[in-house]
Scaffold this active site. Structure first.
Site, PDB file in Angstrom:
ATOM      1  N   GLY A  35      63.748  48.196  20.081  1.00 54.19           N
ATOM      2  CA  GLY A  35      65.084  48.434  20.908  1.00 54.19           C
ATOM      3  C   GLY A  35      64.915  49.389  22.069  1.00 54.19           C
ATOM      4  N   VAL A  37      66.445  53.294  23.794  1.00 57.59           N
ATOM      5  CA  VAL A  37      66.999  54.604  23.941  1.00 57.59           C
ATOM      6  C   VAL A  37      67.720  54.748  25.068  1.00 57.59           C
ATOM      7  CG1 VAL A  37      66.619  57.121  23.374  1.00 57.59           C
ATOM      8  CG2 VAL A  37      65.066  55.357  22.094  1.00 57.59           C
ATOM      9  N   ASP A 150      53.838  59.684  11.366  1.00 53.54           N
ATOM     10  CA  ASP A 150      53.397  59.172  12.733  1.00 53.54           C
ATOM     11  C   ASP A 150      53.515  60.541  13.877  1.00 53.54           C
ATOM     12  OD1 ASP A 150      52.519  57.144  14.533  1.00 53.54           O
ATOM     13  OD2 ASP A 150      54.769  56.548  14.985  1.00 53.54           O
TER      14      ASP A 150
END
Length: 259
Positions: A35, A37, A150
């Site tokens: 998506g 930000v 990550d």
């Protein structure tokens, strides 16, 4: 079609669930497969936040809903100056929203010079790595330990004063048992993840070594024109050392990057 549990304060009736109309969207900060930000301002308090909007109409996002649930569960537990703070979450028919601390100096990837013979100053590298290591030490000493899985320049935001703040816990998990999920960014993958032999919080230490190398040199330690070559070089510890890297930095990185 709710995906995430209601926040505790909403569930207990202490407050209503937030909605996107409570915020003025100022600009887009970034986008990814999940998506987008946005930088937003709360219309009543005028406080600025970063809101991550995850599209529920994306089939892949629905299939990975367990990751989002674990991400907010983990982020609500973390209170540390070098970790981006999650203030809350809400959702509507189309999106899941994470209300997060806004960090206004961008991310570490954009800070690293890419021009030949240009690198960050030694003192700046020390300051940035101090923040990242402080965050990781805190995560690994929680009960149970939390593995980020990550760590990379894009997931380290920079606040005023060159303060590093770890973000994006989408791949994070608990480290109280060995994990076998193949996750992370290819050039930052630890050998045990590539070998799919199970891993624990030590994979974050490996990422710290790769990150330190990149901050010191502007490049990454393991090269490869394709993913198989890259993975083979990581497995066999074929590090491309720049000639001008100090012996002190090389010794430290060598001690961190151990399979």
């Amino acid at each position: 079609n709710r995906i995430l549990p209601l926040p505790e304060a909403v569930k207990s009736g202490l407050e209503r669930e937030a909605k996107i109309q409570d915020f003025e969207i100022l600009k887009e900060l970034g986008a990814g497969s999940f998506g987008r930000v946005y930088l937003v301002s709360h219309k009543v308090t005028k406080v600025q936040y970063a809101i991550k909007a995850i599209d529920k109409r994306n089939k892949a996002n629905i299939e990975e809903s367990e990751y989002f649930k674990r991400e907010i569960e983990i982020m609500y537990k973390i209170r540390h100056p070098n970790v981006v703070h999650l203030y809350g979450h809400f959702e509507d028919d189309k999106y899941i929203y994470f209300i997060m601390e806004y960090v206004d100096q961008g991310n570490l990837y954009n800070l690293i010079p890419r021009e030949k013979n240009k690198t960050l100053e030694h003192e700046e590298v020390v300051q940035l790595m101090k923040g990242v290591i402080s965050a990781v030490y805190f995560l690994h000493n929680m009960n149970p330990p939390i593995i980020h899985r990550d760590i990379k320049p894009e997931n380290v935001l920079i606040a005023d004063g060159r303060v590093a703040k770890l973000t994006d816990f989408g791949w994070s998990n608990y480290g109280n048992e060995y994990r076998d999920t193949v996750c992370g960014t290819p050039i930052y993958l630890a050998p045990e993840i590539i070998a799919e032999q199970g891993h624990d919080e030590k994979v974050d230490i490996w990422c710290i070594g790769v990150l330190l190398f990149e901050l010191c040199t502007g490049s990454v330690p393991f090269q490869g024109n394709d993913i198989d070559t890259l993975k083979n070089n990581i497995r066999h510890m074929k590090i491309t050392w720049p000639r001008d890297l100090s012996i002190e930095a090389k010794n430290l990185i060598s001690k961190i990057l151990k399979s």
